[in-house]
Design an enzyme around this catalytic site. Structure first.
Site, short mmCIF file in Angstrom:
data_model
loop_
_atom_site.label_atom_id
_atom_site.label_comp_id
_atom_site.label_asym_id
_atom_site.label_seq_id
_atom_site.Cartn_x
_atom_site.Cartn_y
_atom_site.Cartn_z
N VAL A 142 -19.62 -28.57 7.76
CA VAL A 142 -18.30 -28.58 8.38
C VAL A 142 -18.39 -28.72 9.89
CG1 VAL A 142 -16.20 -27.23 8.77
CG2 VAL A 142 -17.24 -27.25 6.51
N GLU A 143 -19.46 -28.22 10.48
CA GLU A 143 -19.59 -28.22 11.94
C GLU A 143 -20.23 -29.52 12.45
OE1 GLU A 143 -20.86 -24.41 13.61
OE2 GLU A 143 -20.43 -23.47 11.67
#
Length: 343
Positions: A142-143
């Site tokens: 997600v990052e």
């Protein structure tokens, strides 16, 4: 002849005793200053004579470039500084940060200031060193969503990075160890210092406003903040459940696999806290005033809530004084500006 001798002797005596008197005055003034008596600016004499010597660590400078470089992410859009923003106390101004492809993270981004001495990193404490912490955001889908092997490939193909790593580490090609040590070296330089509170501790009795002074007394007493926010970094390094709204995020319990750690999260530093809103792991509150009001009410309801979290019975002025003290923890460290990247 005798008269000439007497005249010369008299002049010598006058010069000798006058010089001794001046030396004595200088010595006594020095002693007076070193005893802590403030000068006309309200600062100790000794502090006014301090000379700061700035040294540059090449490894930390390399780490700074990497910290600000989106080359670490899969699509080249997200860097460490995308979430740890210098202008927001090296934290994020959003409840949760935005990663690659516009994806939202699960927790609020904590400040990167004063992490050098922490035993646990991340809200759940899943990393025990800055070096271990570095890889987490890079590999998080997600990052930054990137494989470390791909990061190393990109860095090794970059002439500027390849040369700089080789100069500093004396080895090629660039390795995972070199990558994490460089970034961690930069993160260790992120120290909040020279705040009003620090100046107060150094002997400047005028550094804190009356309101902040009252807030300090409340912090250490009636408000019981010091029970968890202690030491130079204002954190006990432990994990606590303060009764925030219950979600699927079990906090420390996911790491410790212990029911007693359910929804416990790491005590954050309070250094730079005035600049790091929103607050708590969920970005629950936008202002320090809201945070103090929450604690004053005793927190929320949770079976696992820390027993210390009880109503504080602070009046409105006392709450304002606490906020004033928290704002005094903002440092005057040199502004860190993004480096020039070579690609």
């Amino acid at each position: 002849m005798r008269n000439v001798f007497l005249i010369i002797f008299s002049i010598f005596c006058i010069f000798f005793f006058a010089n001794s008197a001046i030396s004595l005055i200088i010595t006594e003034k020095g002693k007076e200053g070193m005893s802590g008596i403030p000068d006309s600016r309200g600062l100790p004499w000794q502090a006014s004579m301090t000379i700061n010597v700035v040294t540059v660590d090449p490894k930390a400078e390399l780490g700074k470039k990497l910290f600000f470089d989106p080359i670490l992410s899969k699509d080249g859009t997200v860097s460490c500084a995308s979430c740890h923003k210098p202008e927001h106390g090296f934290a994020d101004d959003k409840p949760v940060s935005i990663g690659i492809k516009g994806q939202k993270g699960e927790r609020n981004t904590p400040t990167a200031f004063n992490t050098a001495n922490l035993k646990f990193l991340f809200w759940d404490g899943r990393a025990s060193s800055l070096e271990e912490q570095v890889l987490g955001p890079i590999e998080n889908p997600v990052e930054m969503g990137e494989k470390v092997s791909n990061v190393l490939e990109k860095l090794n193909k970059n002439p500027g990075y390849a040369k700089e790593f080789a100069t500093i580490f004396k080895k090629t090609p660039i390795s995972t160890s070199q990558l994490v040590h460089a970034i961690a070296a930069f993160e260790r330089t992120l120290i909040s210092k020279d705040s009003d509170y620090d100046r107060f501790l150094a002997g400047d009795s005028m550094a804190l406003s009356d309101s902040a002074n009252h807030g300090l007394a409340l912090f250490n007493g009636k408000a019981m903040c010091i029970a968890c926010h202690k030491g130079p970094d204002f954190t006990d390094g432990g994990f606590h459940n303060i009764g925030l709204p219950i979600t699927d995020d079990v906090g420390r319990a996911k790491i410790s696999v212990s029911g007693k750690d359910t929804r416990k999260f790491k005590t954050p530093t309070l250094r730079e806290v005035a600049n790091t809103a929103p607050y708590f792991h969920s970005g629950e509150f936008d202002t320090l005033e809201a945070v103090i009001a929450y604690y004053n009410a005793g927190g929320g309801e949770d079976t696992y809530k820390d027993p210390l979290k009880k109503p504080l019975n602070l009046n409105q002025q006392e709450q304002k004084d606490l906020v004033a003290f928290l704002k005094s923890l903002t440092g005057r460290q040199p502004k860190i500006t993004p480096p020039t990247l070579s690609h």
